[in-house]
Scaffold this motif. Structure first.
Motif, PDB file in Angstrom:
ATOM      1  N   VAL A  67      41.762  32.831  43.634  1.00 52.31           N
ATOM      2  CA  VAL A  67      42.075  34.264  43.701  1.00 52.31           C
ATOM      3  C   VAL A  67      43.554  34.495  43.385  1.00 52.31           C
ATOM      4  N   TYR A  68      44.417  33.656  43.965  1.00 48.83           N
ATOM      5  CA  TYR A  68      45.856  33.803  43.747  1.00 48.83           C
ATOM      6  C   TYR A  68      46.225  33.523  42.291  1.00 48.83           C
ATOM      7  N   THR A  69      45.632  32.486  41.699  1.00 46.18           N
ATOM      8  CA  THR A  69      45.968  32.149  40.313  1.00 46.18           C
ATOM      9  C   THR A  69      45.515  33.235  39.351  1.00 46.18           C
ATOM     10  N   ILE A  70      44.363  33.828  39.642  1.00 42.13           N
ATOM     11  CA  ILE A  70      43.860  34.924  38.803  1.00 42.13           C
ATOM     12  C   ILE A  70      44.809  36.117  38.870  1.00 42.13           C
ATOM     13  N   MET A  71      45.222  36.471  40.077  1.00 44.89           N
ATOM     14  CA  MET A  71      46.145  37.593  40.244  1.00 44.89           C
ATOM     15  C   MET A  71      47.490  37.306  39.580  1.00 44.89           C
ATOM     16  N   ALA A  72      47.954  36.042  39.676  1.00 43.70           N
ATOM     17  CA  ALA A  72      49.239  35.679  39.084  1.00 43.70           C
ATOM     18  C   ALA A  72      49.225  35.788  37.567  1.00 43.70           C
ATOM     19  N   CYS A  73      48.031  35.690  36.979  1.00 40.07           N
ATOM     20  CA  CYS A  73      47.897  35.822  35.520  1.00 40.07           C
ATOM     21  C   CYS A  73      47.535  37.248  35.121  1.00 40.07           C
ATOM     22  N   ALA A  74      47.674  38.181  36.076  1.00 43.33           N
ATOM     23  CA  ALA A  74      47.431  39.611  35.829  1.00 43.33           C
ATOM     24  C   ALA A  74      46.015  39.872  35.338  1.00 43.33           C
ATOM     25  N   LYS A  75      45.047  39.221  35.987  1.00 41.36           N
ATOM     26  CA  LYS A  75      43.645  39.421  35.641  1.00 41.36           C
ATOM     27  C   LYS A  75      42.890  40.009  36.831  1.00 41.36           C
TER      28      LYS A  75
END
Length: 417
Positions: free
Chosen positions: A328-336
């Motif tokens: 979840v964090y990695t997805i948000m960090a990639c602005a997705k």
């Protein structure tokens, strides 16, 4: 006299293993190192997700006739106790016992320990740390990543009343004898709060993401294989991670069947016990727009996320209350943006409802769930998804970067010692 504070990080997974817990504790170890601590890590040999490139960069050296191994991770010494993924239950149990015995010996051999930090599971790692901490005069911090034995009980794999009673006693013992316990979310906090005699020991420290690795990329920056990742105007949904029982794959297959003739592609990337099931379902229903691909290197993840328009996480009923996917964090960090299926009040729903970067579906009926997913995918625009992704990105930068969160572990340890 101690000249330097020394922390022992005791984790079942650490670099060069390629799993989320390893990546998380890699960064925590470096945060302690940068804060002036001497850091030593006690872990296993890579056996969850062995990445050859990682092993080449961090070679293991055999010690004491193979009793354990050592390696160096960015200047941090790592002790590895041999472990393998045995198919035999008896061999797995023996390996588990061996890991605990050797870990205890190696932990007691350390001099001048100030603190010990470890994540769950397993619960027994907390017990080993309490013994080491008592013998070495070190503070013990226990990090609850998953709630045991609750997860084992609800999953249906644990039925013995004696073992359940024993594990519940062990859980409370570890919680109450540790100097501090951290958990990752308000839902987890509320679930275990009543198990503490002194509730002031319990703290919330969320997980985090490496924003230097995971960051937004434009389509022009991608260099993915166009055979596997076909460029087109279709709406692209993606799941990248372990393909196992933690996910509910039924609504995904149902959705793909109903959208067979629509301009929607589904990408499932990774390995796991449910992969063969998904491959069979794709063949059975002739789902040409469902692409199942092998594990991809971690460094490629920002490109994979940039390629897709929307990431999906469909939590299984058995797992949804006891786990929080770090992706979840990695997805948000990639602005997705995300589309997530999970029950009301579960950790992932509780977290994402605050940040407005995901379509959240809490209905538990499979047919209704699928209907909501299909309607959403037919109506949502790429511009709307991009806007949601940007909202999540701003939240990560402010609240969940590794610089912000890893230092919370350092600050808590400083306060204890």
């Amino acid at each position: 006299m101690r000249n330097q504070r020394k922390v022992l990080i005791h984790s079942i997974a650490f670099s060069p293993d390629g799993v989320s817990t390893a990546y998380l504790y890699n960064d925590i170890a470096l945060a302690f190192n940068q804060a002036g601590y001497e850091v030593i890590v006690l872990t296993t040999t890579p056996h969850y997700n062995v990445v050859k490139e990682n092993l080449a960069q961090q070679p293991l050296k055999r010690k004491a006739f193979g009793l354990y191994y050592t390696s160096i991770f960015n200047g941090v010494k790592v002790l590895h106790v041999p472990q393998k993924k045995f198919k035999s239950t008896a061999l797995r149990l023996l390996g588990f016992i061996y890991w605990h015995i050797v870990s205890l010996i190696l932990g007691l051999a350390q001099k001048n320990l100030s603190a010990i930090l470890s994540p769950s599971p397993p619960l027994t790692i907390g017990l080993i740390n309490l013994i080491i901490g008592k013998m070495k005069g070190a503070r013990v911090l226990y990090n609850v990543q998953e709630i045991y034995p609750d997860f084992l009980i609800e999953q249906g794999g644990l039925k013995s009343r004696f073992i359940i009673k024993l594990l519940k006693w062990l859980e409370r013992f570890v919680y109450n004898k540790s100097d501090a316990v951290t958990t990752i979310d308000e839902v987890f906090y509320n679930t275990i709060e009543g198990r503490f005699i002194d509730k002031s020991k319990l703290h919330i420290i969320p997980n985090f993401v490496d924003t230097s690795l995971y960051k937004p990329l434009s389509k022009a920056e991608l260099s993915l294989d166009i055979v596997d990742f076909k460029p087109n105007d279709n709406l692209k949904l993606m799941y990248a991670g372990n393909i196992g029982h933690a996910q509910d794959w039924e609504p995904l297959i149902k959705t793909a069947i109903l959208l067979k003739d629509d301009k929607v592609d589904f990408y499932i990337i990774g390995e796991g016990v449910m992969k063969s099931y998904l491959i069979d379902q794709v063949k059975l229903h002739n789902l040409s727009k469902v692409h199942i691909l092998p594990y991809q290197p971690r460094e490629l993840m920002p490109q994979l996320l940039a390629f897709a328009d929307l990431q999906f996480i469909f939590m299984s009923k058995e797992m949804e209350g006891h786990g929080f996917p770090s992706k979840v964090y990695t997805i948000m960090a990639c602005a997705k943006s995300l589309i997530v299926c999970s029950g009301e009040g579960t950790p992932i729903i509780n977290f994402l409802s605050k940040h407005k970067c995901a379509k959240l579906i809490t209905n538990q009926d499979s047919n209704i769930k699928t209907e909501i997913i299909v309607d959403y995918l037919k109506s949502v625009t790429k511009a709307e998804l991009e806007e949601m992704g940007n909202v999540g990105y701003e939240a990560v930068k402010t609240l969940y970067s590794k610089e912000v969160v890893a230092n919370q572990y350092v600050s808590l340890t400083n306060a204890l010692i």
